[in-house]
Design an enzyme around this catalytic site. Structure first.
Site, PDB file in Angstrom:
ATOM      1  N   HIS A  17       0.840  -1.202   0.000  1.00  0.00           N
ATOM      2  CA  HIS A  17       0.000   0.000   0.000  1.00  0.00           C
ATOM      3  C   HIS A  17       0.876   1.253   0.000  1.00  0.00           C
ATOM      4  CE1 HIS A  17      -3.066  -2.611   2.353  1.00  0.00           C
ATOM      5  NE2 HIS A  17      -3.516  -2.473   1.130  1.00  0.00           N
ATOM      6  N   LYS A  41     -17.249  -8.711   6.385  1.00  0.00           N
ATOM      7  CA  LYS A  41     -16.475  -9.457   7.379  1.00  0.00           C
ATOM      8  C   LYS A  41     -15.823  -8.448   8.323  1.00  0.00           C
ATOM      9  CE  LYS A  41     -12.885 -12.295   7.155  1.00  0.00           C
ATOM     10  NZ  LYS A  41     -11.712 -12.424   6.333  1.00  0.00           N
ATOM     11  N   ARG A  90      -1.933  -5.885  -8.665  1.00  0.00           N
ATOM     12  CA  ARG A  90      -0.831  -6.830  -8.457  1.00  0.00           C
ATOM     13  C   ARG A  90      -0.818  -7.831  -9.607  1.00  0.00           C
ATOM     14  NH1 ARG A  90      -2.758  -7.938  -2.446  1.00  0.00           N
ATOM     15  NH2 ARG A  90      -4.596  -8.008  -3.767  1.00  0.00           N
ATOM     16  N   SER A 128      -2.873  -7.668   2.737  1.00  0.00           N
ATOM     17  CA  SER A 128      -3.169  -7.540   4.162  1.00  0.00           C
ATOM     18  C   SER A 128      -3.566  -8.898   4.742  1.00  0.00           C
ATOM     19  CB  SER A 128      -4.313  -6.549   4.397  1.00  0.00           C
ATOM     20  OG  SER A 128      -3.912  -5.259   4.047  1.00  0.00           O
TER      21      SER A 128
END
Ligand code: PNS
Length: 162
Positions: A17, A41, A90, A128
């Site tokens: 990030h 979540k 990515r 993450s």
């Protein structure tokens, strides 16, 4: 003034990030790092913790603002007077999800543009969720997140185990 908005959960912020944030801040007048409050979540780090970690890591960077948001990203952007989203890309696996999100945001507000910045080669494997997985088992996360927040991340998982 060219404003870019970099949205995400940042649960927690990673060096991947930061790479995008630092590079994106160079190509705009103001970069707003927009941290999503609610997710389906529950996040490991609270919204206050995620914002605090980002603030600590980005301390002293003059054209970067960190803000929490809930609800739709496009509504947050309207309030901020911004119309451009920047996201890191990515691998190929990110593409489908990001493509859908970019088109849905455009469906919601035709003025919104989404730009993609290729992730740094060193961070193409980093997420993450991978950091959470490693840290929850006591694995080494040095090099994956900023040094100054490593202890805080381990501590969080220790608290959760209690
Ligand atoms: O880091 P993440 O979890 O991949 O970030 C996802 C994020 C925060 C960019 C995305 O979930 C989001 O923008 N959520 C807010 C709700 C919204 O506007 N969704 C997009 C249109 S359906």
């Amino acid at each position: 003034m060219r404003i870019l908005v970099y949205p995400g959960s940042f649960d927690p912020v990673t060096n991947g990030h930061l790479d995008i944030i630092e590079r994106a801040a160079k190509i705009c007048d103001k970069l707003i790092v927009a941290v999503l409050v609610n997710r389906n979540k529950a996040p490991v780090f609270s919204i206050e913790e995620r914002v605090a970690l980002l603030k600590e890591v980005l301390d002293g960077k003059p054209n970067i603002e960190i803000a929490a948001f809930s609800g739709l990203l496009v509504d947050f952007m309207k309030k901020k007077g911004a119309n451009t989203i920047i996201k890191g890309l990515r691998a190929v696996s990110d593409f489908e999800y990001e493509f859908q999100m970019a088109l849905l945001n455009k469906h919601l507000d035709n003025n919104i543009e989404t730009l993609f910045m290729m992730t740094g080669i060193n961070y193409s494997y980093l997420s993450s969720s991978a950091v959470r997985e490693l840290a929850s088992h006591g694995g080494n996360i040095k090099g994956l997140v900023p040094d100054i927040i490593i202890d805080r991340i381990y501590k969080k998982f220790e608290e959760n185990r209690k």
